[in-house]
Write a protein that holds these residues in place. Sequence first.
Motif, PDB file in Angstrom:
ATOM      1  N   ALA A   1      80.270  56.727  54.350  1.00 51.40           N
ATOM      2  CA  ALA A   1      78.904  56.098  54.931  1.00 51.40           C
ATOM      3  C   ALA A   1      77.974  56.582  53.750  1.00 51.40           C
ATOM      4  O   ALA A   1      78.138  57.359  52.827  1.00 51.40           O
ATOM      5  CB  ALA A   1      78.351  56.433  56.055  1.00 51.40           C
TER       6      ALA A   1
ATOM      7  N   ARG B   1      72.655  56.546  55.925  1.00 55.00           N
ATOM      8  CA  ARG B   1      73.096  56.167  56.977  1.00 55.00           C
ATOM      9  C   ARG B   1      73.361  57.802  57.595  1.00 55.00           C
ATOM     10  O   ARG B   1      73.171  58.138  58.561  1.00 55.00           O
ATOM     11  CB  ARG B   1      74.496  55.629  56.854  1.00 55.00           C
TER      12      ARG B   1
ATOM     13  N   ARG C   1      74.498  46.741  65.541  1.00 57.07           N
ATOM     14  CA  ARG C   1      74.301  46.577  63.904  1.00 57.07           C
ATOM     15  C   ARG C   1      72.706  46.516  63.671  1.00 57.07           C
ATOM     16  O   ARG C   1      71.999  46.962  62.901  1.00 57.07           O
ATOM     17  CB  ARG C   1      75.110  46.055  63.157  1.00 57.07           C
TER      18      ARG C   1
ATOM     19  N   GLN D   1      70.322  49.156  64.826  1.00 56.90           N
ATOM     20  CA  GLN D   1      70.469  50.065  64.085  1.00 56.90           C
ATOM     21  C   GLN D   1      69.853  49.933  62.805  1.00 56.90           C
ATOM     22  O   GLN D   1      68.973  50.880  62.147  1.00 56.90           O
ATOM     23  CB  GLN D   1      71.834  50.753  63.841  1.00 56.90           C
ATOM     24  N   LYS D   2      69.824  48.878  62.163  1.00 59.51           N
ATOM     25  CA  LYS D   2      69.342  48.626  60.770  1.00 59.51           C
ATOM     26  C   LYS D   2      68.041  48.260  60.627  1.00 59.51           C
ATOM     27  O   LYS D   2      67.452  49.008  59.827  1.00 59.51           O
ATOM     28  CB  LYS D   2      69.999  47.277  60.075  1.00 59.51           C
TER      29      LYS D   2
ATOM     30  N   ALA E   1      76.039  54.999  66.601  1.00 55.18           N
ATOM     31  CA  ALA E   1      76.717  55.093  65.221  1.00 55.18           C
ATOM     32  C   ALA E   1      78.111  55.680  65.147  1.00 55.18           C
ATOM     33  O   ALA E   1      78.771  55.177  64.321  1.00 55.18           O
ATOM     34  CB  ALA E   1      75.915  56.228  64.447  1.00 55.18           C
TER      35      ALA E   1
ATOM     36  N   LEU F   1      79.494  53.062  62.656  1.00 53.54           N
ATOM     37  CA  LEU F   1      78.945  53.248  61.294  1.00 53.54           C
ATOM     38  C   LEU F   1      79.862  53.998  60.169  1.00 53.54           C
ATOM     39  O   LEU F   1      79.527  53.942  58.943  1.00 53.54           O
ATOM     40  CB  LEU F   1      77.581  53.575  61.356  1.00 53.54           C
TER      41      LEU F   1
ATOM     42  N   HIS G   1      81.747  50.798  56.677  1.00 54.85           N
ATOM     43  CA  HIS G   1      80.415  50.875  55.832  1.00 54.85           C
ATOM     44  C   HIS G   1      79.971  49.164  55.605  1.00 54.85           C
ATOM     45  O   HIS G   1      78.772  49.157  55.110  1.00 54.85           O
ATOM     46  CB  HIS G   1      80.692  51.503  54.647  1.00 54.85           C
TER      47      HIS G   1
END
Length: 813
Positions: free
Chosen positions: A356, A360, A680, A683-684, A711, A730, A752
């Motif tokens: 990653a 991250r 996702r 998280q982002k 994650a 992740l 990734h």
Amino acid sequence: MPYGDRPHLWHDQGLPGRCALDGCARRLSPYRFWRTHMRPARHLLTAFGSLLLVTLPLATAVASPSQLVSDPLRYVNPMIGTGRGGDVVGDINAFPGATVPFGMIEWSPDNGNYAGYSYKGGPIKGFSLTHASVGCDAFGVVPILPMVGKLGAAPWNHREAFSHASEHASPGEYQVTLSDSHVKVTLSTTTRAGLGQFTFPASAAAHVLIKAGDSLSGDSHTTVRVVNDHEVVGSTTTGWFCSEGDGTYTAHFAITFDRPFTAHGTWDGIKAMPGADSAESHHGKHVQHKPGAGAWVSFDTRKQPVVKMKVALSYVSVAGAKKNLAEIKGWNLAQVRQQARAAWRRTLSRVQVGGASKARLTTFYTALYHSLTHPNIFDDIDGRYIGFDGKIHHVAKGHHQYANFSSWDTYRSLGALQAWLFPERASDMAQSLVNDAKQGGWLPRWPLENTYTGVMNGDNSVPLIASMHAFGATDFDAQAALKYMRKGATEVKPAHWGYIERQGVDDYVRLGYVPNDRSTDKHTRYGASETLEYAIDDFAISRLAKSLGEHQVAATYLKRSANWRHLLNPATGYLQPRFSDGHFPPGPGFVAPPKGQFGQDGYDEGNAAQYRWLVPQDIGGLVKAIGGPDKVIPALDTFFQKLNVGPNEPYQWSGNEVDFGTPWLYNYVGQPWKTQALVRRIQKQLFTPSVDGLPGNDDLGAQSSWYVWSALGLYPATPGTRDLVVNSPLFEHARLRLGNGHTLTLDAPGAHQASAYITGMRVNGKPWSRTALPDAVVTHGGQVHFQLATQPSKQWGSAPADAPPSYPAPTGK
């Protein structure tokens, strides 16, 4: 995302600033009113005067899957979460100071924020000994501030400006240079003690202020005493957490310096008394910004600029604090720092990930770090602690008493994580809650030190204990825990200042729900959310009882766990509050709250759209009751159009715990690829390696633990069970050393990628199509292999049999 010119702020780690200015808060009642109305006003001026945190971008290189992180400390940045979480949330309230895992002392600066530190705050009033990411004034006992120059008539009011350019935070250490006095401050800690090093400019008037009566939530009684030419001791009584209840606790401290001071004095909050050896102050309860007693000591630093100070806490006595000083031998700050970092390295290395970007990895290991700072060890070095009965108790050798459980927040994901990785610690945590009940008569709700607070609704110690037990923390008196769970689930009897474990439980038992017209928390009604939380609590009781062989008890409480059905309004398809006569409110399920109200009537910190899904024990039954996947899927698609809206809009609020589990609902309705994409997105957008990098108050690690789980591609969906629902990880590779000695490896080649969807899975080499893992993964580890692609698979995990478990109550007689 803006970047800028301060790469030196955190070694070589970038910390891009995603900053929002002023906003409102996240809780109501006195607790929620303070968070909603009072706290933003305090920071309005400083917010507009603050600067964005600006740094160079993080490296984006991706390590190969075989490259597991060998030293997680490289990726921990305590500055993450010290900013703001958006217009609704306001300050996130993570603290950057020095601590060790679950330490009693968390030594960190306070610069005007109601919970201690804000990256966009003002000058530092002191470096206090206790902190937490909470939603109102709490902790912050005994601020200590070095300074140079004239003390003035009111030394307790002195503040010191600072620049973030001089600030450094890492696991086990905090440094900053004070701009006004040019004092370099370096702090490190053990479990119960801290060592501070103050490097002064050459001066005949260098001072250390000990603001003993200046806790963040106010102090009712403070004493301070200068013992000799190098020691100061004292005690302060504080509490009234979030202005709910009358619970107070007393913190005792002992301070010693590495050389004699040249002068000293004390103050009582009204006048300064040079040369005085003691002082005392008395205030009524709920006095927050009236100064209490304190002391100063002075040094001549013209020949010797460095002054070192040891400080220790105890909640038992000053003598206990003096004993706790023995945790630090000598005056070697580098050695204390090395020991603290070694403790963090051992703790964080239970989870190794690889494959990653640096960004991250930084977000992940900082989240894991924040997940392991609370609850806090509460017993002294000799095993003594003060109980909920006000008496002194002892823990057995090798065990600890823990305090400060943000249980409404942490039962959903943090308790399971701590129990899975550290069952020996989590067992002591569960036993601590049982001890609280034995001493005080009832299981506590949001216990602070040795006091009941009654903050939030539900009976949250119950699912917290049950989840810790399910994930391996079994070395505690579970039978006693079950006994007190059943007591709280059936009896209404005010304790202490009026604390009731389950408000309205008599109505709940009689009617199957808490009537909204009889459910109040100060001025707000929470009949629907109270009922839903109690149903979860009852399910947790049934699971613990079943594990203990109490099958009749398990059956009784499993039946009660279906009480959510009493709230389902067939006319709207929402779970809505009901009144004593059985009727629902007229109109649609979601009704926009009036301006100034924090959430919809009937719901604690939320609305009908957000609480519509709060049935983690029987999602399958909820889906069927609403009308099946054909009705639920479009409702979810609409619900997730926004991700962090606060309590007054009918969309996802990721910054609040009620909606922690909602992203995995698609796993239950045959569209798991939507869960994978949605997690996702969250998280982002909401978790970043920046000061503003969390979506809300961390609430003693609750938000951070959500990120750790997600994650890894997992989430503990159902309190009291070992159910782990899945999403796309992740990291290309992860290895977890579980607390029971087993190892779990998670392989996810291609993780990734910006978008990664599960197209297949193998568990211990065998194909697996279900969207939840088998129990054996929790208990015995093994290997899980995720097959990922950049395009979604609409076949894997989509069959009805692939849905995670649900636990409906049996129907019929």
